[in-house]
Scaffold this motif. Structure first.
Motif, PDB file in Angstrom:
ATOM      1  N   THR A  22       0.832  -1.207   0.000  1.00  0.00           N
ATOM      2  CA  THR A  22       0.000   0.000   0.000  1.00  0.00           C
ATOM      3  C   THR A  22       0.866   1.257   0.000  1.00  0.00           C
ATOM      4  O   THR A  22       0.605   2.214  -0.752  1.00  0.00           O
ATOM      5  CB  THR A  22      -0.929   0.008   1.223  1.00  0.00           C
ATOM      6  OG1 THR A  22      -1.778  -1.142   1.181  1.00  0.00           O
ATOM      7  CG2 THR A  22      -1.800   1.257   1.240  1.00  0.00           C
ATOM      8  N   ALA A  26       1.309   4.011  -3.185  1.00  0.00           N
ATOM      9  CA  ALA A  26       1.020   5.430  -2.951  1.00  0.00           C
ATOM     10  C   ALA A  26       2.115   6.337  -3.498  1.00  0.00           C
ATOM     11  O   ALA A  26       1.877   7.519  -3.789  1.00  0.00           O
ATOM     12  CB  ALA A  26       0.832   5.680  -1.457  1.00  0.00           C
ATOM     13  N   THR A  32      -2.917   2.487  -9.093  1.00  0.00           N
ATOM     14  CA  THR A  32      -3.792   2.772  -7.968  1.00  0.00           C
ATOM     15  C   THR A  32      -4.271   1.467  -7.359  1.00  0.00           C
ATOM     16  O   THR A  32      -4.603   0.515  -8.078  1.00  0.00           O
ATOM     17  CB  THR A  32      -4.993   3.639  -8.400  1.00  0.00           C
ATOM     18  OG1 THR A  32      -5.800   3.938  -7.261  1.00  0.00           O
ATOM     19  CG2 THR A  32      -5.862   2.935  -9.437  1.00  0.00           C
TER      20      THR A  32
END
Length: 237
Positions: A22, A26, A32
């Motif tokens: 994650t 980012a 995404t």
């Protein structure tokens, strides 16, 4: 026009691994993360109804393995396996994973794996009218990009082919001669023998039913492919 971000999902029973993925996603605007799962069964249900571009999936999970999860999907996204083991499962190679990442996952190999996936998606979505300048093959559990201009010749080894490239060691991949020809521009690559495909630009001469390459390598031209000789002569007229 700027391309939409690559839609991805991460599946891992280890919360720390999901946190790392994650955080890395980012930092990369080209992709995404739309969902994460610590339960492979829940991930399987989600993936049956949701279209994504890229799946990060752990190989070893308690309910079902990442390999079995990928096998169960009717429509498969691009796959990047994650694993704590250096000996990556052969099954991952058969499933044509883009790459695999060894835990603990470092940022640099993560970026390289993601870039491979993005390159492959761009190639897949490129209008067919545009000439292909690269060949993508799976080798050593990774998706490799080979520039067409670097291919010296292609050799058949029964179920495998060996792609000889300029200035590097040959690349071995599980692919038939017929399948690789379908991936190559017909005007630039010709089969000259049941065991050999050559780029027209690599052939400097034809002598005694042999194609002589820029490297000096001599390859036989079989009776079934003598039409290549006329094709090559037309390119130098």
């Amino acid at each position: 026009m700027k391309s939409a971000p690559v839609r991805c999902v991460a599946v891992d029973d280890e919360p720390l691994a999901l946190d790392i993925i994650t955080a890395y996603v980012a930092r990369l605007p080209a992709i995404t993360l739309i969902q994460t799962f610590d339960d492979a069964l829940a991930a399987s249900e989600f993936l049956r109804t949701t279209e994504i571009d890229l799946l990060f999936v752990d190989i070893n999970m308690p309910d079902i393995s990442g390999i079995d999860l990928v096998r169960s999907l009717a429509i498969k996204p691009l796959i990047i396996f994650t694993t704590a083991y250096k000996n990556f499962a052969y099954e991952g190679f058969q499933l044509e994973a883009v790459d695999y990442l060894l835990k603990p996952i470092a940022f640099e190999p993560f970026v390289k794996a993601v870039n491979k996936a993005i390159d492959f998606l761009e190639l897949k979505n490129k209008p067919k009218s545009e000439p292909e300048e690269s060949l993508y093959v799976h080798s050593e559990y990774r998706l490799l990009k080979i520039n067409l201009r670097d291919i010296e010749y292609i050799e058949s080894l029964e179920d495998y082919i060996k792609i000889h490239v300029t200035g590097a060691r040959p690349i071995l991949t599980l692919l038939s001669m017929k399948k690789v020809l379908e991936k190559l521009p017909d005007a630039k690559f010709k089969r000259i023998h049941r065991s050999f495909i050559v780029p027209m630009a690599q052939v400097t001469a034809i002598q005694n039913r042999k194609a002589i390459l820029l490297s000096g390598k001599e390859l036989p031209i079989s009776d079934s492919y003598t039409g290549f000789i006329q094709d090559w002569h037309q390119t130098i007229l």
